[in-house]
Motif scaffolding. Structure first.
Motif, short mmCIF file in Angstrom:
data_model
loop_
_atom_site.label_atom_id
_atom_site.label_comp_id
_atom_site.label_asym_id
_atom_site.label_seq_id
_atom_site.Cartn_x
_atom_site.Cartn_y
_atom_site.Cartn_z
N PHE A 117 0.86 -1.19 0.00
CA PHE A 117 0.00 0.00 0.00
C PHE A 117 0.89 1.23 0.00
O PHE A 117 2.10 1.14 0.24
N LEU A 118 0.28 2.37 -0.25
CA LEU A 118 1.01 3.63 -0.26
C LEU A 118 0.55 4.48 0.93
O LEU A 118 -0.65 4.52 1.23
N PRO A 119 1.47 5.16 1.61
CA PRO A 119 1.06 6.01 2.73
C PRO A 119 0.23 7.19 2.24
O PRO A 119 0.38 7.63 1.10
N CYS A 120 -0.63 7.71 3.09
CA CYS A 120 -1.42 8.91 2.74
C CYS A 120 -0.50 10.12 2.67
O CYS A 120 -0.52 10.86 1.71
N ASP A 121 0.26 10.34 3.72
CA ASP A 121 1.29 11.37 3.78
C ASP A 121 2.11 11.12 5.04
O ASP A 121 1.81 10.21 5.81
N SER A 122 3.11 11.91 5.26
CA SER A 122 4.02 11.65 6.38
C SER A 122 3.44 12.01 7.75
O SER A 122 4.02 11.66 8.77
N THR A 123 2.30 12.68 7.78
CA THR A 123 1.73 13.10 9.06
C THR A 123 0.68 12.13 9.60
O THR A 123 0.30 12.23 10.76
N ARG A 124 0.21 11.21 8.78
CA ARG A 124 -0.85 10.30 9.21
C ARG A 124 -0.31 8.88 9.37
O ARG A 124 0.46 8.41 8.52
N PRO A 125 -0.71 8.20 10.46
CA PRO A 125 -0.20 6.85 10.73
C PRO A 125 -0.60 5.85 9.64
O PRO A 125 -1.72 5.88 9.13
N ASP A 140 -10.95 9.31 14.65
CA ASP A 140 -11.64 9.31 15.94
C ASP A 140 -12.76 10.34 15.95
O ASP A 140 -13.05 10.97 14.92
N GLU A 141 -13.37 10.52 17.09
CA GLU A 141 -14.51 11.43 17.23
C GLU A 141 -14.14 12.90 16.99
O GLU A 141 -15.01 13.73 16.75
N LYS A 142 -12.84 13.21 17.03
CA LYS A 142 -12.38 14.59 16.77
C LYS A 142 -11.79 14.73 15.37
O LYS A 142 -11.14 15.72 15.08
N GLN A 143 -11.99 13.74 14.53
CA GLN A 143 -11.48 13.72 13.16
C GLN A 143 -9.96 13.58 13.07
O GLN A 143 -9.36 13.91 12.05
N ASN A 144 -9.32 13.08 14.15
CA ASN A 144 -7.90 12.77 14.11
C ASN A 144 -7.72 11.44 13.41
O ASN A 144 -8.44 10.48 13.72
N THR A 145 -6.77 11.35 12.50
CA THR A 145 -6.56 10.12 11.74
C THR A 145 -5.89 9.05 12.61
O THR A 145 -4.83 9.29 13.17
N ILE A 146 -6.53 7.90 12.69
CA ILE A 146 -6.00 6.76 13.43
C ILE A 146 -5.10 5.93 12.53
O ILE A 146 -4.03 5.49 12.93
N VAL A 147 -5.54 5.70 11.30
CA VAL A 147 -4.75 4.96 10.31
C VAL A 147 -5.21 5.39 8.93
O VAL A 147 -6.38 5.69 8.71
N CYS A 148 -4.26 5.42 7.98
CA CYS A 148 -4.59 5.86 6.63
C CYS A 148 -3.61 5.24 5.63
O CYS A 148 -2.42 5.12 5.91
N PHE A 149 -4.15 4.82 4.48
CA PHE A 149 -3.30 4.34 3.40
C PHE A 149 -4.03 4.50 2.07
O PHE A 149 -5.24 4.70 2.04
N ASN A 150 -3.28 4.43 1.00
CA ASN A 150 -3.82 4.50 -0.36
C ASN A 150 -3.57 3.19 -1.08
O ASN A 150 -2.58 2.51 -0.82
N MET A 151 -4.47 2.88 -2.01
CA MET A 151 -4.32 1.71 -2.89
C MET A 151 -4.51 2.18 -4.33
O MET A 151 -5.24 3.12 -4.59
#
Length: 132
Positions: free
Chosen positions: A23-31, A117-128
Motif C-alpha cells: 500500500f502507499l502512505p497517505c502522507d508523512s503526518t498520518r499513521p 476518531d470522534e475529533k477527526q484525528n486520523t487513526i490509520v490511513c493508506f492509499n491503494m
C-alpha cells in the motif's frame, strides 16, 4: 501419480498465498497500518489494483498512536463493535476486518482508506491503486 503431484502442488500454493498487500502512505503526518490484507489479492499481493465500486474483504492491522474513544470510517460510520473494539488505546495493536467498497471521485488512480476518531484525528490511513 502425476495428477496427485500437481494437485499437491496447487494446494500447497493456495495454503502459502500471502494475503498481505503493498500500500502507499497517505502522507508523512498520518499513521500507516502495520499490514493490510485483501482476500482477492492473495495471489498478486505486490501488484494489487482495486476496481471502483467492487466489494473487498479487507483486514487492516495497526498500532494506535493515541487513544480514541470512538472510531469512524471514511464515510463517517461508527465502526466500534463492527470489526474494531473501542476504545482504542495508545500503543495497542488493533485489527479492523470489514467489507470495503473503494470509491474515487477525483479521477485519481488512487483510493484512500482511513479511520478517524470522534475529533477527526486520523487513526490509520493508506492509499491503494485503482483501475477504472
Amino acid at each position: 501419480m502425476y495428477r496427485i503431484a500437481v494437485l499437491v502442488l496447487i494446494l500447497a500454493t493456495i495454503a502459502y498465498a500471502d494475503p498481505y498487500v503493498d500500500f502507499l502512505p497517505c502522507d508523512s503526518t498520518r499513521p500507516t497500518p502495520r499490514q493490510v490484507a485483501i482476500a482477492s489479492c492473495a495471489f498478486v499481493p505486490h501488484n494489487c489494483t482495486l476496481k471502483r465500486g467492487t466489494h473487498y474483504d479487507i483486514g487492516v492491522d495497526f498500532f494506535a498512536t493515541f487513544q480514541a474513544d470512538q472510531v469512524f470510517n471514511i464515510t463517517g460510520d461508527l465502526v466500534c463493535d463492527e470489526g474494531i473494539v473501542c476504545p482504542v488505546y495508545e500503543g495497542s495493536l488493533s485489527s479492523y476486518d470489514h467489507v470495503w467498497t473503494p470509491m474515487n471521485f477525483t479521477g485519481s488512480s488512487l483510493t484512500q482508506f482511513s479511520l478517524v476518531d470522534e475529533k477527526q484525528n486520523t487513526i490509520v490511513c493508506f492509499n491503494m491503486r485503482m483501475s477504472e
